[in-house]
Design an enzyme around this catalytic site. Structure first.
Site, mmCIF file in Angstrom:
data_model
loop_
_atom_site.group_PDB
_atom_site.id
_atom_site.type_symbol
_atom_site.label_atom_id
_atom_site.label_comp_id
_atom_site.label_asym_id
_atom_site.label_seq_id
_atom_site.Cartn_x
_atom_site.Cartn_y
_atom_site.Cartn_z
ATOM 1 N N ASP A 55 0.899 -1.822 0.066
ATOM 2 C CA ASP A 55 -0.230 -0.209 0.163
ATOM 3 C C ASP A 55 0.511 1.235 -0.383
ATOM 4 O OD1 ASP A 55 1.557 -0.171 2.442
ATOM 5 O OD2 ASP A 55 -1.147 -0.976 3.646
ATOM 6 N N HIS A 65 -6.808 -5.176 10.534
ATOM 7 C CA HIS A 65 -6.746 -4.734 8.878
ATOM 8 C C HIS A 65 -5.211 -5.361 8.317
ATOM 9 C CE1 HIS A 65 -4.724 -0.439 9.824
ATOM 10 N NE2 HIS A 65 -3.378 -0.963 9.233
HETATM 11 C C1 GLP Z 1 -0.064 0.502 8.634
HETATM 12 C C2 GLP Z 1 -0.206 -0.689 7.408
HETATM 13 C C3 GLP Z 1 -0.620 -2.452 7.267
HETATM 14 C C4 GLP Z 1 0.409 -2.613 8.904
HETATM 15 C C5 GLP Z 1 0.067 -1.409 9.904
HETATM 16 C C6 GLP Z 1 0.775 -1.040 11.448
HETATM 17 O O1 GLP Z 1 -1.364 0.839 9.174
HETATM 18 N N1 GLP Z 1 -0.308 0.260 6.350
HETATM 19 O O2 GLP Z 1 0.257 -2.996 6.086
HETATM 20 O O3 GLP Z 1 0.594 -3.826 9.587
HETATM 21 O O4 GLP Z 1 0.309 -0.341 9.775
HETATM 22 O O5 GLP Z 1 1.169 -1.120 11.803
HETATM 23 P P1 GLP Z 1 2.437 -1.445 13.286
HETATM 24 O O6 GLP Z 1 3.243 -2.634 12.800
HETATM 25 O O7 GLP Z 1 3.232 -0.115 13.277
HETATM 26 O O8 GLP Z 1 1.880 -1.632 13.714
#
Ligand code: GLP
Length: 247
Positions: A67, A138
């Site tokens: 993304d 998500h």
């Molecule tokens: C963003 C990304 C996701 C990721 C999420 C969690 O929203 N689009 O792909 O999984 O962050 O991030 P973190 O690993 O910093 O908690």
């Protein structure tokens, strides 16, 4: 579903790196699916180390990312283009031409989403897709919704996600409100999925993998039907999976 619960973030990263490195050695010209966020950072550090000091080679690897924020480009500190360059691509021997992310600066984001989907369908399915998870479950930026969306699409980010990701920006109002994300279709086409999560904040979302339903309001639940899903978590994130087939 293969569940691996490790003591801490460092062990999660090491385990994930072992698995990814084995797969890449078997697929030296394969497609590698990548994720952003803090969860895969330790994995990327370890891949860089193995590229520099061991025989892990990226010279023929192609990457596809999940993304990108609409409105952010390569030069923006918080863009996922920049994240990938700073945290992985600049440290390994990959050809930048073989690295792909949706273009957040495209004039027509819907058209860009269609083009990205076409690119994905031209490439071989990823031999492995790395995934993190949002606190609302998500995957990529597939937000909770009444239905799943199959192809790459433009998504309005939920208030929860904007708040969660505000930690990377100077203030919450700088967080883009929309993104281009691979849909659940492309994610499910990968030959193998490796989902990484750490910390108490992810416990509930990861725990949803133990339920018996597939619920688009908790997008991670879709992954349960993938034939080769490995979940690598620390003890805090995996607390509700303990009795659910841990290996
Ligand atoms: C963003 C990304 C996701 C990721 C999420 C969690 O929203 N689009 O792909 O999984 O962050 O991030 P973190 O690993 O910093 O908690």
């Amino acid at each position: 579903m293969n569940i691996i619960i490790k003591k801490n973030a460092q062990e999660v990263a090491y385990e994930a790196a072992n698995q990814v490195a084995d797969i890449l050695r078997d697929h030296p010209a394969g497609v590698l699916g990548l994720a952003t966020g803090s969860s895969p950072l330790g994995l990327y550090e370890e891949l860089i180390r193995r590229n520099k000091t061991e025989d892990l080679d990226f010279s023929r690897i192609t990457t596809v990312n999940l993304d990108e924020y609409v409105g952010l480009g390569e030069e923006d500190d918080q863009s996922y283009h920049r994240f990938m360059k700073d945290n992985l691509f600049s440290g390994i021997n990959i050809n930048p031409k073989n690295t792909h992310l949706p273009n957040g600066l495209a004039q027509d984001p819907d058209a860009e989403a269609r083009e990205y989907e076409e690119l994905l369908s031209r490439l071989a399915p990823p031999c492995v897709q790395i995934l993190g998870i949002g606190i609302n479950g998500h995957i990529g930026f597939n937000e909770p919704a009444p239905v799943f969306t199959v192809p790459t699409h433009v998504v309005q980010l939920t208030e929860e996600t904007i708040e969660a990701n505000a930690r990377f920006f100077d203030s919450k109002d700088q967080v883009p409100t929309s993104a281009i994300t691979m849909g659940m279709g492309a994610i499910m086409r990968a030959e193998k999925l490796i989902l990484i999560a750490m910390g108490e904040g992810k416990r509930e979302a990861i725990g949803a993998l133990a339920s018996d339903v597939i619920d688009p309001m908790i997008p991670v639940t879709m992954l349960k039907v993938h034939p080769d899903l490995t979940v690598i978590v620390d003890e805090a994130a995996g607390a509700d999976l303990k009795s659910h087939g841990e290996s």
